[in-house]
Design an enzyme around this catalytic site. Structure first.
Site, PDB file in Angstrom:
ATOM      1  N   PHE A  59       0.802  -1.233   0.000  1.00 20.85           N
ATOM      2  CA  PHE A  59       0.000   0.000   0.000  1.00 20.85           C
ATOM      3  C   PHE A  59       0.832   1.280   0.000  1.00 20.85           C
ATOM      4  O   PHE A  59       0.294   2.367   0.209  1.00 20.85           O
ATOM      5  CB  PHE A  59      -1.016  -0.013   1.135  1.00 20.85           C
ATOM      6  CG  PHE A  59      -0.486   0.211   2.532  1.00 20.85           C
ATOM      7  CD1 PHE A  59      -1.359   0.653   3.519  1.00 20.85           C
ATOM      8  CD2 PHE A  59       0.828  -0.012   2.876  1.00 20.85           C
ATOM      9  CE1 PHE A  59      -0.910   0.866   4.821  1.00 20.85           C
ATOM     10  CE2 PHE A  59       1.281   0.190   4.171  1.00 20.85           C
ATOM     11  CZ  PHE A  59       0.399   0.630   5.154  1.00 20.85           C
ATOM     12  N   TYR A  60       2.132   1.185  -0.270  1.00 25.60           N
ATOM     13  CA  TYR A  60       2.923   2.408  -0.426  1.00 25.60           C
ATOM     14  C   TYR A  60       2.413   3.199  -1.640  1.00 25.60           C
ATOM     15  O   TYR A  60       2.255   2.640  -2.734  1.00 25.60           O
ATOM     16  CB  TYR A  60       4.396   2.087  -0.616  1.00 25.60           C
ATOM     17  CG  TYR A  60       5.136   1.689   0.644  1.00 25.60           C
ATOM     18  CD1 TYR A  60       4.555   1.809   1.908  1.00 25.60           C
ATOM     19  CD2 TYR A  60       6.435   1.199   0.580  1.00 25.60           C
ATOM     20  CE1 TYR A  60       5.240   1.443   3.055  1.00 25.60           C
ATOM     21  CE2 TYR A  60       7.131   0.840   1.730  1.00 25.60           C
ATOM     22  CZ  TYR A  60       6.526   0.956   2.960  1.00 25.60           C
ATOM     23  OH  TYR A  60       7.210   0.595   4.097  1.00 25.60           O
ATOM     24  N   THR A  61       2.213   4.495  -1.434  1.00 25.31           N
ATOM     25  CA  THR A  61       1.640   5.389  -2.454  1.00 25.31           C
ATOM     26  C   THR A  61       0.475   4.722  -3.192  1.00 25.31           C
ATOM     27  O   THR A  61       0.412   4.712  -4.414  1.00 25.31           O
ATOM     28  CB  THR A  61       2.711   5.884  -3.453  1.00 25.31           C
ATOM     29  OG1 THR A  61       3.445   4.774  -3.987  1.00 25.31           O
ATOM     30  CG2 THR A  61       3.669   6.839  -2.783  1.00 25.31           C
TER      31      THR A  61
END
Length: 359
Positions: A59-61
């Site tokens: 779920f990074y960026t």
């Protein structure tokens, strides 16, 4: 030392560079971070310098970080196979779906398939439990991860931001059942965050788990940009501003003095301190620009003296609670005033005198 002085991660045969490229800043979807073009340049320069270890999360960026890596690396098997690509599960990308995140079997299997799709690869070198899910039995999590390893979708597993007792439970369970165990421990660790030395660092040393610190510059508070007289406004202010206080400025003053003595920078000294800590295998460094990456990598050239380390320790040594607070008394109790492993134990007030016998 340089980036191509590889080390094995924990008690495994996985060779990684001493710095790991953190990809949390890849993509501008959250209003900060690197453009796709700049992210690709950072990846290329990191590899060119000898780095082979890249870390991201599902779920990074908003998952764009994984896609950037997939477009630039994953779709090119010859490049991808030469790298150690790590990502994480636990984060929920789907509002209203209680099984969209966490560490249950349904969530893990779906998250892995989605990460493989975005990364455009058929295997993940190191799959991290991002943080402890209190609602899922650790047996279920470890069994699901073992299934992924046996299916060839995952090579190794690691754990991040989880209490020491839970990591110990997980690895002992894996050992007794013949499952894959955690070989990496990702934790926040810096001169401003040393509480991990109470339980998590000793755990890693005892179990042979390689530590990969995140936020070694405390979200930029130890980058050297912020001093008592600095007028620069912090990027990602909510992460940095709480630490711009007298304690940090006093530490930065000392870091500046040490940096001048070594003809280097404050950030490099702070990174060199973290990388030199017991149990640390590969420190995660992030960068929004290629120039930041190149500057931080030079921290591997910094050799801190015992005096440097003593000065920094005096400013940042953590105070531990029970039972570590009792530790100074244990040698006297255990060793009866004798020398053990080169350390002279003080005499104990409870020790029997010559001729006395215990009741």
């Amino acid at each position: 030392m340089s980036l191509d002085h590889y080390v094995t991660l924990g008690r495994s045969g996985l060779r990684v560079s001493p710095f790991c490229l953190g990809a949390m800043t890849f993509g501008e979807d959250l209003g900060w971070g690197s453009s796709v073009s700049e992210s690709q340049k950072i990846i290329d320069r990191f590899i060119e310098l000898g780095g082979n270890f890249i870390d991201t999360a599902n779920f990074y960026t908003k998952s764009h970080s994984e896609k950037i890596l997939g477009d630039h690396i994953g779709r090119h098997p010859a490049r991808r196979d030469r790298l150690v690509l790590a990502t994480k599960f636990s984060g929920n990308l789907y509002p209203g779906d209680p099984n969209g995140g966490g560490s249950g079997r349904k969530s893990i299997l779906a998250a892995c398939d989605n990460s493989l799709r975005r990364l455009q690869t058929d295997y993940i070198d190191l799959y991290w439990l991002h943080n402890w899910d209190v609602h899922t039995p650790i047996e279920e999590t470890m069994a699901a991860l073992e299934d992924l390893v046996r299916a060839g979708k995952v090579r190794y597993i690691g754990v991040s931001d989880t209490p020491a007792w839970k990591v110990a439970q997980a690895n002992m369970l894996a050992q007794f059942r013949g499952w894959s165990a955690f070989i990496g421990l990702q934790i926040e660790y810096s001169l401003l965050e040393r509480s991990v030395e109470q339980e998590l660092v000793p755990l890693a040393l005892e179990f042979g788990i390689g530590i990969t610190p995140w936020s070694p510059l405390k979200s930029g508070a130890l980058s050297g940009k912020y001093t008592r007289t600095s007028t620069e406004k912090p990027g990602r202010g909510a992460f940095v501003e709480p630490f711009l206080n007298e304690k940090t400025f006093t530490l930065v003053d000392t870091l500046q003095e040490i940096a001048r003595a070594h003809e280097t920078t404050v950030a490099r000294v702070a990174l060199a301190w973290v990388q030199g800590r017991p149990g640390v295998t590969s420190t995660i460094i992030g960068a929004r620009l290629v120039s930041q990456l190149e500057d931080n990598v030079k921290a591997l050239e910094v050799k801190l003296t015992s005096d440097d380390l003593a000065r920094l320790d005096a400013l940042t040594r953590p105070t531990f609670g029970f039972p570590q607070s009792m530790q100074p008394y244990f040698p006297a109790i255990h060793n009866g005033g004798t020398r053990v492993n080169g350390v002279q134990a003080p005499p104990s007030p409870f020790i029997l005198q010559k001729g006395e016998k215990p009741y």
